[in-house]
Every structure is written in structure tokens, then in C-alpha cells.
Design a protein around this motif. Sequence first.
Motif, PDB file in Angstrom:
ATOM      1  N   ALA A 113       0.852  -1.184   0.000  1.00  0.00           N
ATOM      2  CA  ALA A 113       0.000   0.000   0.000  1.00  0.00           C
ATOM      3  C   ALA A 113       0.885   1.230   0.000  1.00  0.00           C
ATOM      4  O   ALA A 113       1.777   1.352   0.824  1.00  0.00           O
ATOM      5  CB  ALA A 113      -0.898   0.007   1.230  1.00  0.00           C
ATOM      6  N   VAL A 114       0.677   2.134  -0.929  1.00  0.00           N
ATOM      7  CA  VAL A 114       1.504   3.319  -1.058  1.00  0.00           C
ATOM      8  C   VAL A 114       0.643   4.555  -0.844  1.00  0.00           C
ATOM      9  O   VAL A 114      -0.357   4.742  -1.528  1.00  0.00           O
ATOM     10  CB  VAL A 114       2.148   3.395  -2.456  1.00  0.00           C
ATOM     11  CG1 VAL A 114       3.049   4.610  -2.557  1.00  0.00           C
ATOM     12  CG2 VAL A 114       2.956   2.137  -2.724  1.00  0.00           C
ATOM     13  N   ASP A 118      -8.933   5.083  -3.741  1.00  0.00           N
ATOM     14  CA  ASP A 118      -7.565   4.821  -4.185  1.00  0.00           C
ATOM     15  C   ASP A 118      -7.567   3.781  -5.305  1.00  0.00           C
ATOM     16  O   ASP A 118      -8.512   3.040  -5.491  1.00  0.00           O
ATOM     17  CB  ASP A 118      -6.665   4.360  -3.021  1.00  0.00           C
ATOM     18  CG  ASP A 118      -7.151   3.076  -2.388  1.00  0.00           C
ATOM     19  OD1 ASP A 118      -8.351   2.806  -2.469  1.00  0.00           O
ATOM     20  OD2 ASP A 118      -6.309   2.353  -1.818  1.00  0.00           O
ATOM     21  N   ASN A 119      -6.493   3.775  -6.093  1.00  0.00           N
ATOM     22  CA  ASN A 119      -6.364   2.877  -7.234  1.00  0.00           C
ATOM     23  C   ASN A 119      -5.600   1.624  -6.853  1.00  0.00           C
ATOM     24  O   ASN A 119      -4.616   1.685  -6.121  1.00  0.00           O
ATOM     25  CB  ASN A 119      -5.614   3.575  -8.375  1.00  0.00           C
ATOM     26  CG  ASN A 119      -6.397   4.754  -8.914  1.00  0.00           C
ATOM     27  OD1 ASN A 119      -7.590   4.665  -9.094  1.00  0.00           O
ATOM     28  ND2 ASN A 119      -5.697   5.854  -9.157  1.00  0.00           N
ATOM     29  N   ARG A 120      -6.052   0.511  -7.363  1.00  0.00           N
ATOM     30  CA  ARG A 120      -5.305  -0.733  -7.205  1.00  0.00           C
ATOM     31  C   ARG A 120      -4.597  -1.002  -8.527  1.00  0.00           C
ATOM     32  O   ARG A 120      -5.249  -1.147  -9.567  1.00  0.00           O
ATOM     33  CB  ARG A 120      -6.250  -1.882  -6.861  1.00  0.00           C
ATOM     34  CG  ARG A 120      -5.535  -3.214  -6.701  1.00  0.00           C
ATOM     35  CD  ARG A 120      -6.477  -4.289  -6.240  1.00  0.00           C
ATOM     36  NE  ARG A 120      -5.789  -5.573  -6.129  1.00  0.00           N
ATOM     37  CZ  ARG A 120      -6.350  -6.675  -5.650  1.00  0.00           C
ATOM     38  NH1 ARG A 120      -7.607  -6.644  -5.250  1.00  0.00           N
ATOM     39  NH2 ARG A 120      -5.662  -7.798  -5.582  1.00  0.00           N
ATOM     40  N   ILE A 121      -3.277  -1.064  -8.485  1.00  0.00           N
ATOM     41  CA  ILE A 121      -2.474  -1.217  -9.687  1.00  0.00           C
ATOM     42  C   ILE A 121      -1.611  -2.467  -9.561  1.00  0.00           C
ATOM     43  O   ILE A 121      -0.900  -2.629  -8.568  1.00  0.00           O
ATOM     44  CB  ILE A 121      -1.561   0.013  -9.899  1.00  0.00           C
ATOM     45  CG1 ILE A 121      -2.397   1.288  -9.977  1.00  0.00           C
ATOM     46  CG2 ILE A 121      -0.715  -0.157 -11.152  1.00  0.00           C
ATOM     47  CD1 ILE A 121      -1.562   2.552 -10.005  1.00  0.00           C
ATOM     48  N   THR A 122      -1.682  -3.331 -10.545  1.00  0.00           N
ATOM     49  CA  THR A 122      -0.833  -4.525 -10.564  1.00  0.00           C
ATOM     50  C   THR A 122       0.263  -4.344 -11.600  1.00  0.00           C
ATOM     51  O   THR A 122      -0.022  -4.094 -12.777  1.00  0.00           O
ATOM     52  CB  THR A 122      -1.646  -5.790 -10.885  1.00  0.00           C
ATOM     53  OG1 THR A 122      -2.610  -6.006  -9.850  1.00  0.00           O
ATOM     54  CG2 THR A 122      -0.727  -7.015 -10.975  1.00  0.00           C
ATOM     55  N   VAL A 123       1.496  -4.443 -11.156  1.00  0.00           N
ATOM     56  CA  VAL A 123       2.654  -4.362 -12.031  1.00  0.00           C
ATOM     57  C   VAL A 123       3.166  -5.790 -12.219  1.00  0.00           C
ATOM     58  O   VAL A 123       3.625  -6.421 -11.275  1.00  0.00           O
ATOM     59  CB  VAL A 123       3.756  -3.471 -11.428  1.00  0.00           C
ATOM     60  CG1 VAL A 123       4.978  -3.435 -12.341  1.00  0.00           C
ATOM     61  CG2 VAL A 123       3.230  -2.062 -11.190  1.00  0.00           C
ATOM     62  N   HIS A 124       3.070  -6.291 -13.426  1.00  0.00           N
ATOM     63  CA  HIS A 124       3.412  -7.685 -13.679  1.00  0.00           C
ATOM     64  C   HIS A 124       4.925  -7.905 -13.734  1.00  0.00           C
ATOM     65  O   HIS A 124       5.693  -7.004 -14.091  1.00  0.00           O
ATOM     66  CB  HIS A 124       2.777  -8.152 -14.991  1.00  0.00           C
ATOM     67  CG  HIS A 124       1.283  -8.174 -14.951  1.00  0.00           C
ATOM     68  ND1 HIS A 124       0.576  -9.126 -14.260  1.00  0.00           N
ATOM     69  CD2 HIS A 124       0.355  -7.343 -15.495  1.00  0.00           C
ATOM     70  CE1 HIS A 124      -0.724  -8.899 -14.379  1.00  0.00           C
ATOM     71  NE2 HIS A 124      -0.886  -7.818 -15.124  1.00  0.00           N
ATOM     72  N   GLU A 125       5.338  -9.122 -13.404  1.00  0.00           N
ATOM     73  CA  GLU A 125       6.744  -9.486 -13.455  1.00  0.00           C
ATOM     74  C   GLU A 125       7.262  -9.461 -14.895  1.00  0.00           C
ATOM     75  O   GLU A 125       6.545  -9.805 -15.829  1.00  0.00           O
ATOM     76  CB  GLU A 125       6.933 -10.887 -12.877  1.00  0.00           C
ATOM     77  CG  GLU A 125       6.538 -10.993 -11.415  1.00  0.00           C
ATOM     78  CD  GLU A 125       6.568 -12.424 -10.917  1.00  0.00           C
ATOM     79  OE1 GLU A 125       6.608 -13.342 -11.767  1.00  0.00           O
ATOM     80  OE2 GLU A 125       6.539 -12.630  -9.691  1.00  0.00           O
ATOM     81  N   PRO A 171       7.805  -5.741  -9.044  1.00  0.00           N
ATOM     82  CA  PRO A 171       6.425  -6.031  -9.450  1.00  0.00           C
ATOM     83  C   PRO A 171       5.561  -6.445  -8.262  1.00  0.00           C
ATOM     84  O   PRO A 171       6.043  -6.965  -7.267  1.00  0.00           O
ATOM     85  CB  PRO A 171       6.591  -7.198 -10.439  1.00  0.00           C
ATOM     86  CG  PRO A 171       7.881  -7.838 -10.050  1.00  0.00           C
ATOM     87  CD  PRO A 171       8.760  -6.735  -9.565  1.00  0.00           C
ATOM     88  N   GLY A 172       4.265  -6.201  -8.386  1.00  0.00           N
ATOM     89  CA  GLY A 172       3.323  -6.552  -7.326  1.00  0.00           C
ATOM     90  C   GLY A 172       2.040  -5.767  -7.486  1.00  0.00           C
ATOM     91  O   GLY A 172       1.850  -5.053  -8.476  1.00  0.00           O
ATOM     92  N   THR A 173       1.166  -5.883  -6.507  1.00  0.00           N
ATOM     93  CA  THR A 173      -0.085  -5.125  -6.513  1.00  0.00           C
ATOM     94  C   THR A 173       0.050  -3.962  -5.548  1.00  0.00           C
ATOM     95  O   THR A 173       0.435  -4.139  -4.392  1.00  0.00           O
ATOM     96  CB  THR A 173      -1.268  -6.019  -6.106  1.00  0.00           C
ATOM     97  OG1 THR A 173      -1.398  -7.062  -7.066  1.00  0.00           O
ATOM     98  CG2 THR A 173      -2.563  -5.215  -6.064  1.00  0.00           C
ATOM     99  N   PRO A 197      -4.769   8.874  -4.370  1.00  0.00           N
ATOM    100  CA  PRO A 197      -4.810   9.953  -5.371  1.00  0.00           C
ATOM    101  C   PRO A 197      -3.789  11.053  -5.094  1.00  0.00           C
ATOM    102  O   PRO A 197      -3.406  11.787  -5.993  1.00  0.00           O
ATOM    103  CB  PRO A 197      -6.239  10.483  -5.260  1.00  0.00           C
ATOM    104  CG  PRO A 197      -7.028   9.328  -4.735  1.00  0.00           C
ATOM    105  CD  PRO A 197      -6.098   8.628  -3.778  1.00  0.00           C
ATOM    106  N   THR A 198      -3.367  11.175  -3.828  1.00  0.00           N
ATOM    107  CA  THR A 198      -2.398  12.221  -3.484  1.00  0.00           C
ATOM    108  C   THR A 198      -0.953  11.778  -3.711  1.00  0.00           C
ATOM    109  O   THR A 198      -0.040  12.580  -3.582  1.00  0.00           O
ATOM    110  CB  THR A 198      -2.560  12.630  -2.011  1.00  0.00           C
ATOM    111  OG1 THR A 198      -2.310  11.494  -1.179  1.00  0.00           O
ATOM    112  CG2 THR A 198      -3.956  13.165  -1.744  1.00  0.00           C
ATOM    113  N   SER A 199      -0.734  10.505  -4.040  1.00  0.00           N
ATOM    114  CA  SER A 199       0.631  10.011  -4.255  1.00  0.00           C
ATOM    115  C   SER A 199       1.196  10.554  -5.564  1.00  0.00           C
ATOM    116  O   SER A 199       0.551  10.479  -6.603  1.00  0.00           O
ATOM    117  CB  SER A 199       0.646   8.483  -4.296  1.00  0.00           C
ATOM    118  OG  SER A 199       0.220   7.942  -3.071  1.00  0.00           O
ATOM    119  N   SER A 200       2.390  11.080  -5.504  1.00  0.00           N
ATOM    120  CA  SER A 200       3.055  11.571  -6.706  1.00  0.00           C
ATOM    121  C   SER A 200       3.748  10.414  -7.407  1.00  0.00           C
ATOM    122  O   SER A 200       3.965   9.350  -6.821  1.00  0.00           O
ATOM    123  CB  SER A 200       4.091  12.626  -6.325  1.00  0.00           C
ATOM    124  OG  SER A 200       5.169  12.018  -5.626  1.00  0.00           O
TER     125      SER A 200
END
Length: 314
Positions: free
Chosen positions: A57-58, A82-89, A137-139, A144-147
Motif C-alpha cells: 500500500a503506497v 484509491d487505485n489498485r495497480i498490478t505491475v506484472h513481473e 512487481p506486485g499489486t 490519489p495524493t501520491s506523486s
Amino acid sequence: MNIEDLLRETLSDMAHEEQPPPPGRFLRVDGRRSGRRGVALMAAATVTVLAVGSTLAVQGLSSRTAAPGLLPGQGSGETRTDNRITVHEGLRLSRVLADLSAATGKPLEEFERAAEDDEALGLPVYAKGALEGFAFPGTYHVSPTSSPKDILAGMVTRFRSVAEDTGLVEGARRLGRTPLEIMTIASIVQAESRDKRDMPKVARVVYNRLNGTPAMRLQMDSTVLYGLNKFGSRASDEDLKSRSPYNTYAHLGLPPGPICNPGMDAIEAALNPAAGRWLWFVVTDPQKGVMKFADSHSEFVKLAEKYRKNLKTG
């Protein structure tokens, strides 16, 4: 020690202070307290990280005082946005940045600028200022305030945690390699493997080629294509003429750095390669992703022929 414990320990301390044919063709972190404090303060200055398994969680620091489950400025009756974003390997950094931009609606140029600020991101010294390979990579749950800098710093923080969990620095020393070389090998393993169960064997092929007497060129299409900013599974004859330092057909040894962002399985494979004498691997059945390994040229030729037959009937 995870980042939460590290921050906790640092703040506690401060409170008491006064101040051949190619295998794939066919187909020092400072342990002193002062050093750890630098890492902790860097992480605290960029993001608040709450890691659970491979989920991270960021949030911006301003959200730290918000009620549990709420983002800054939200009341108890409002919906979390907030957005859930998955960055794949295995994605290249360019793709990671583009995906993050699309998911957050923030300009790609902001992510690209943030990716170049290695000090603010908290990259380890051995990364040599480059984010490629270290955007873990991960979820991710992104406020929204994260730069863009917050988000990328969170990914680096997660990498640091994984590096500690896997014993990256110590493992690299044991293998006679630098941590950057291990991450480069892990990225090749990630790019070349169809199944995580094959990763330790792919890593062994890499080491056998690097450590042979005499050493052999790696001859990996994945590195050639990366150097040309091309995508695909097979480099063309023209591609193989490239003068890029990533052309492992032309140059002995490893390329200058990682060619993608590997996951935990690939990193562990690079640190713990399987035992074996293999020098080649062939994806004999491209449709099913079946990979076979060979330690003799004659066996390799048979596997290559099997690949060609499956390609014709596929």
C-alpha cells in the motif's frame, strides 16, 4: 528487518539523541546503524509503506494521520477512491511507467522524470542510478495524493525488503558476483522462462556459460532485443549485428544491467541455480511453453529439431 521495524528503530534511536548455438535461439548494503538510518529516513521522506505479502500500500505522508481506511479529506461516509495497480513481473521499465501513467492519470513525463531521481527513490548504491530491474512487481494501492515519485519510491522500498528477505547482497558475494550482476541474471531468467519451475535451470545455463573454460557468449535474444528497444521472442539476423552492449551474441559476459524488472522467483533462481551441466535450453513446444535443457551439442540439435516440428504443426 522490514522497513516498518527499521523506521521504528531509527525513530527510537533519534528520540534518545541530542541531535555455441544460443540457449534461447529456438524457441554492499552497509550494515551499520548509521547506514540503516539513512535508508529509513529516505523511505519515510517519500512514502508510507504497508506491505502484506506481495501487496504494497503506497500513500503520501499526508495520509498517515487519516482514519483507518480513509484517504485525506474524506469523511466517514465517503467511499475510498484509491487505485489498485498490478505491475506484472518481467516488464521493462518503459512499460511500467506507461502502465502507471495510464492507471493513475498522471502524465508519463512525470513518471519518467521521477525515475531518473535515484537519490529520492532510495535506489541502492549497486543499482548505479538506474531504476530498471528495481521497480519491484506486485499489486499496489495508490492514493490519489501520491506523486509519481512516491509510487516509484514505494516500489524500490519493496525491492529493498525483498533483497533483504532473499539475502541478495550476501548471496551475490557467495556466488562471486555483484548484486547488480545477480539482478541482471534474474532479469534474463525472467525474460527467458515460460514457467517459474524452469527458472533455476535457466539460471544454471547462464552461470555455466559465464563460468565455463573458456567462457561462452550468453547469446540471449532477450538482451539483444532490449538493447534495440524491440519486443518479441526471437532476434532477427539483422538484430544480431547490433553494436549494442546488450548484444550478448557479440560480447562476452553479462549486459550492463537488468533488461526487465524480475519478480521474487527469478531473483531466488539467480541466487540458487539448479545443479546441472546444461549449456542450452529450447522451448520445444511454444504453444504449451515446454522448455527442455541440454548439456551436449548433439542433444541440443535434437531439441531444436523437435522445436521446428512443433512449430510447423502448431
